[in-house]
Scaffold this active site. Sequence first.
Site, PDB file in Angstrom:
ATOM      1  N   ARG A 263     -10.953   6.141  11.237  1.00  0.00           N
ATOM      2  CA  ARG A 263     -10.781   7.156  11.559  1.00  0.00           C
ATOM      3  C   ARG A 263     -10.835   8.454  10.471  1.00  0.00           C
ATOM      4  O   ARG A 263     -10.793   7.823   8.863  1.00  0.00           O
ATOM      5  CB  ARG A 263      -9.565   6.344  11.827  1.00  0.00           C
ATOM      6  CG  ARG A 263      -8.881   5.904  12.368  1.00  0.00           C
ATOM      7  CD  ARG A 263      -9.116   6.736  14.559  1.00  0.00           C
ATOM      8  NE  ARG A 263      -8.374   5.789  15.574  1.00  0.00           N
ATOM      9  CZ  ARG A 263      -9.177   4.940  15.744  1.00  0.00           C
ATOM     10  NH1 ARG A 263     -10.581   5.113  15.552  1.00  0.00           N
ATOM     11  NH2 ARG A 263      -8.648   4.417  16.999  1.00  0.00           N
ATOM     12  N   GLU A 291     -11.032  16.942  13.828  1.00  0.00           N
ATOM     13  CA  GLU A 291     -12.655  16.681  14.313  1.00  0.00           C
ATOM     14  C   GLU A 291     -12.626  17.209  15.577  1.00  0.00           C
ATOM     15  O   GLU A 291     -11.906  17.602  16.280  1.00  0.00           O
ATOM     16  CB  GLU A 291     -12.101  14.792  14.905  1.00  0.00           C
ATOM     17  CG  GLU A 291     -13.667  14.128  15.596  1.00  0.00           C
ATOM     18  CD  GLU A 291     -13.714  13.420  15.535  1.00  0.00           C
ATOM     19  OE1 GLU A 291     -13.624  12.622  16.929  1.00  0.00           O
ATOM     20  OE2 GLU A 291     -12.819  12.670  14.904  1.00  0.00           O
ATOM     21  N   HIS A 310     -18.362  11.413  17.249  1.00  0.00           N
ATOM     22  CA  HIS A 310     -17.707  10.331  17.821  1.00  0.00           C
ATOM     23  C   HIS A 310     -18.325   9.445  18.081  1.00  0.00           C
ATOM     24  O   HIS A 310     -18.220   9.528  19.299  1.00  0.00           O
ATOM     25  CB  HIS A 310     -16.726  10.808  17.939  1.00  0.00           C
ATOM     26  CG  HIS A 310     -15.991   9.931  17.646  1.00  0.00           C
ATOM     27  ND1 HIS A 310     -14.413   9.873  17.233  1.00  0.00           N
ATOM     28  CD2 HIS A 310     -15.725   8.345  17.772  1.00  0.00           C
ATOM     29  CE1 HIS A 310     -13.598   8.786  16.626  1.00  0.00           C
ATOM     30  NE2 HIS A 310     -14.282   7.756  17.828  1.00  0.00           N
TER      31      HIS A 310
END
Length: 352
Positions: A263, A291, A310
């Site tokens: 994370r 993000e 990601h």
Amino acid sequence: MVEQTTGNFEGRIPSMSLKPQALLVMNSGTFADQFDSTRLERLAGLVDLGDHPWTDSLDASELAGRLEEVEILLTSWGVPQLNAERLERMPKLRAVFHCAGTVRSFVSEELWDRGITVTNGADANAIPVAEFTFASIVLAGKKAHVLANDARTHRDDWSYISDRGELGNIGRVIGVIGFSRIGRRVVHLVQQLQDVTCLVSDPHADPLEVAAAGATLVPLEELLPVSDVVTVHAPALPETRHMISTAELHAMKDHATLINTARGSLVDTAALEKECATGRITALLDVTEPEPLPAESTLYDLPNVIITPHIAGSLGTETRRMSDAALDDLERYLAGKDLLAQVVHADLGLSA
């Protein structure tokens, strides 16, 4: 065979099937990826899906009659929160089989209070993340990504290779932060490297379990200065926010690599920007905070920083592994057997 649909559920009269009624709830792209004809056929053999098996909403008025009879939901990315209002529309709901990782985004206190069974695909999703991490560790040993970036500048001379520290994957120290389901898999995978030392930092881990996996449990302050690669696999909790910040980055050895596939909030972005700007360490980031990063972030321009969008977790065909896991547990549920991936309320305090 059940027909795949590409729009919202339009409602129907409940059938007299003896199978429990079920509904797939996720966004359209996820539905198309995760439930091909083979998996829909398997699902239709277990439950009553009606004329249209899928919806991306639980709020449409035409759903009312259908939701009153639904006993089982199969969910994935895009499922709305199962709050009190939505649960009231599903009085017969008994179980939710989540075909993705964490359930944090959609569970509610009301759901737990009703005693509804919940499972997830976190174990299945851990596989590609651990594979991606191990590949990143091997490439980090050769500084492959960084040297590829250097090649764009040093086009006529390969002597720059010596500027990135000692290369190779023999005799390395790998530091794993978080003995989670992914962290455990990473510990197992790095055993393939010759003469590897694997250290684990996790305040909740059992030293005997860590040792059995092939690693040694140590405090974070002991892991950081000696690890050639530090890979983060802790959950995103209030107490883990920015667990890697200025002091921790300063503690890392020269030419070490930080990998984050967990994370973004676990790493202090501002501190990382400052440390990486010195060129002293390398960062491989599959997740960031925020993000994506702002366009002006200096991390984009540094050759010793590699950012991927990601992609470590399940993508495309890999997502069907989570569907299969959910269907396996659905079969066990209908047969009255213990479930393999059940999530209970208390789990959320220690899981990602």
